[in-house]
Design a protein around this motif. Structure first.
Motif, PDB file in Angstrom:
ATOM      1  N   TRP A 158       0.817  -1.219   0.000  1.00 23.04           N
ATOM      2  CA  TRP A 158       0.000   0.000   0.000  1.00 23.04           C
ATOM      3  C   TRP A 158       0.850   1.269   0.000  1.00 23.04           C
ATOM      4  CZ3 TRP A 158       0.888   3.055   4.220  1.00 23.04           C
ATOM      5  CH2 TRP A 158       1.428   2.430   5.361  1.00 23.04           C
ATOM      6  N   ARG A 166      -4.354   7.823  -2.146  1.00 21.78           N
ATOM      7  CA  ARG A 166      -4.324   7.606  -0.704  1.00 21.78           C
ATOM      8  C   ARG A 166      -5.538   6.830  -0.196  1.00 21.78           C
ATOM      9  NH1 ARG A 166      -1.826  13.437   1.353  1.00 21.78           N
ATOM     10  NH2 ARG A 166       0.288  13.039   0.578  1.00 21.78           N
ATOM     11  N   LEU A 170      -5.122   3.598   2.083  1.00 22.67           N
ATOM     12  CA  LEU A 170      -5.788   3.465   3.383  1.00 22.67           C
ATOM     13  C   LEU A 170      -6.620   2.187   3.438  1.00 22.67           C
ATOM     14  CD1 LEU A 170      -6.653   4.702   6.135  1.00 22.67           C
ATOM     15  CD2 LEU A 170      -8.519   5.833   4.900  1.00 22.67           C
ATOM     16  N   GLU A 171      -7.387   1.941   2.405  1.00 28.25           N
ATOM     17  CA  GLU A 171      -8.241   0.744   2.401  1.00 28.25           C
ATOM     18  C   GLU A 171      -7.409  -0.534   2.451  1.00 28.25           C
ATOM     19  OE1 GLU A 171     -11.941  -1.294  -0.071  1.00 28.25           O
ATOM     20  OE2 GLU A 171     -11.273   0.749  -0.551  1.00 28.25           O
ATOM     21  N   LEU A 203     -14.068   5.803   4.820  1.00 28.36           N
ATOM     22  CA  LEU A 203     -13.746   5.247   6.129  1.00 28.36           C
ATOM     23  C   LEU A 203     -15.000   4.677   6.790  1.00 28.36           C
ATOM     24  CD1 LEU A 203     -11.391   4.907   8.171  1.00 28.36           C
ATOM     25  CD2 LEU A 203     -12.226   6.985   9.278  1.00 28.36           C
ATOM     26  N   SER A 279      -6.996  13.239   3.315  1.00 23.99           N
ATOM     27  CA  SER A 279      -6.557  11.943   2.776  1.00 23.99           C
ATOM     28  C   SER A 279      -5.317  11.433   3.496  1.00 23.99           C
ATOM     29  CB  SER A 279      -6.286  12.047   1.276  1.00 23.99           C
ATOM     30  OG  SER A 279      -5.241  12.988   1.024  1.00 23.99           O
ATOM     31  N   LEU A 283      -4.897   8.358   6.880  1.00 28.00           N
ATOM     32  CA  LEU A 283      -3.885   7.300   6.864  1.00 28.00           C
ATOM     33  C   LEU A 283      -3.005   7.395   8.108  1.00 28.00           C
ATOM     34  CD1 LEU A 283      -2.585   4.927   5.474  1.00 28.00           C
ATOM     35  CD2 LEU A 283      -1.298   6.506   4.023  1.00 28.00           C
ATOM     36  N   ALA A 286      -4.960   6.168  11.093  1.00 29.72           N
ATOM     37  CA  ALA A 286      -5.051   4.706  11.068  1.00 29.72           C
ATOM     38  C   ALA A 286      -3.750   4.064  11.543  1.00 29.72           C
ATOM     39  CB  ALA A 286      -5.401   4.236   9.656  1.00 29.72           C
TER      40      ALA A 286
END
Length: 377
Positions: A158, A166, A170-171, A203, A279, A283, A286
């Motif tokens: 990723w 982004r 993130l996903e 999200l 964005s 991340l 997270a």
């Protein structure tokens, strides 16, 4: 008076039928079963019998000296380990606590232990940490707490998308880090007065099957709990765990922007913009939450210079984003199943925290020449 401890040498293997001899008269003993463990409480002692393995939140050997017991375990077990409610203290327990591991049909005796910490709810034991009197050797630890192979799906591919997509980065990170629920719970309808930025929409979609993506230490508010910031045209969407500050987005037309500015707000102080737009912020949020809430940690003592941080993160990759959290200047470093962050604590002084999804991932960190206050590898 403390009961006499039977003369059994740690690492001795004996038949399961002989294990209860550690606790005294079997006719006067009681057996209890909890998640991943069996307890035999007798007049001469308590035997905690756990399974070979390494599963977070399941009873077993955690480290060379630490053994964890997870309940619920009934009141007699809580009283045997912690004392009675009117004398709730491990020091009040006089009979010895023995720890052994079940290896197929045999029992491997690990020695005696003392309670370090325990928690109860209405007298029922919820969890308990015990410390072995003699730490296990590395070979014995690997035998009773074998470490599985690395998770190939946890590779940090990723990272390649951080500067191009982004939302996709993130996903991919979140879906690899957090397992999905079998079925998404029903969520109440949201009523947002402002258009929802695409980043937050994505999200919230992930959170339906993975609620932890909204945070464990700090949190992103569920969509139905967003509220207006008292200072003006901003919507609060994130909160620090003690309420010391919030994160907010501009309302109205600016808030509908594909990638709006995130504002860091402390009480009546002037809001400060995060260096990354939404964005990048999501991340970073997270990554921070993953490190904080991970099953396995590596926490060094003291502070590090920038050069020492470089040495500590030699086997990791730095996430190409500007520092997170105004005043903290947090940078992130990652490897398969591992997130480490370094926060600025002063002039060339950094605090470091690492969290891992798998114990094996901590092998990426140097174990020599670092004074670890906690190292779960």
């Amino acid at each position: 008076m403390t009961a006499q401890v039977p003369a059994v040498t740690p690492a001795t293997v004996f038949d399961a039928q002989c294990a209860p001899s550690l606790v005294g008269d079997l006719a006067a003993s009681q057996r209890y079963t909890v998640e991943g463990a069996e307890l035999i409480a007798g007049p001469a002692g308590l035997l905690l019998l756990v399974e070979v393995g390494d599963v977070p939140d399941r009873s077993g050997v955690w480290s060379a000296q630490e053994v964890r017991l997870y309940g619920p375990a009934p009141v007699p077990v809580a009283e045997r380990l912690l004392g009675t409610p009117w004398d709730w203290c491990p020091d009040a327990v006089s009979s010895p606590i023995h720890v052994a591991v079940r290896e197929k049909e045999n029992i491997l005796y690990l020695g005696t232990a003392q309670v370090s910490h325990g928690e109860t709810s209405e007298g029922v034991l919820t969890n308990c940490t015990l410390l072995l009197a003699a730490p296990l050797s590395r070979s014995l630890l690997d035998r009773v707490r074998p470490i599985g192979p690395p998770d190939v799906a946890a590779e940090v591919t990723w990272l390649e998308q951080v500067n191009s997509d982004r939302a996709a980065a993130l996903e991919e990170f979140l879906t690899n880090w957090y397992p999905p629920l079998d079925e998404a719970p029903a969520s109440p309808p949201a009523h947002s007065a402002s258009p929802m930025p695409a980043g937050l929409q994505g999200l919230y979609r992930l959170a339906k099957r993975r609620p932890a993506v909204l945070g464990v230490q700090n949190r992103i508010l569920p969509e139905q709990h967003l509220y207006a910031h008292p200072r003006g045209e901003m919507t609060v969407f994130g909160e620090e765990n003690q309420g010391c500050f919030v994160w907010a987005l501009p309302r109205g037309r600016d808030g509908a922007d594909a990638d709006p500015t995130v504002w860091f707000c402390v009480d009546d102080e002037e809001p400060v913009a995060e260096q990354e737009p939404l964005s990048g912020f999501l991340l970073q949020f997270a990554l921070f939450e993953a490190a904080m809430s991970a099953a396995y940690h590596a926490l060094p003592r003291g502070l590090f210079t920038s050069q020492e941080v470089d040495q500590l993160t030699h086997a990791l990759q730095e996430v190409p984003l500007r520092p997170f959290w105004p005043g903290a200047g947090i940078r992130f470093f990652v490897g398969p199943s591992l997130v480490m962050y370094a926060s600025c604590e002063g002039d060339n002084e950094f605090a470091v925290w690492a969290g891992a999804k798998q114990r094996k991932a901590l092998d990426l960190l140097p174990q020599q020449h670092v004074d670890w206050s906690r190292f779960d590898g």
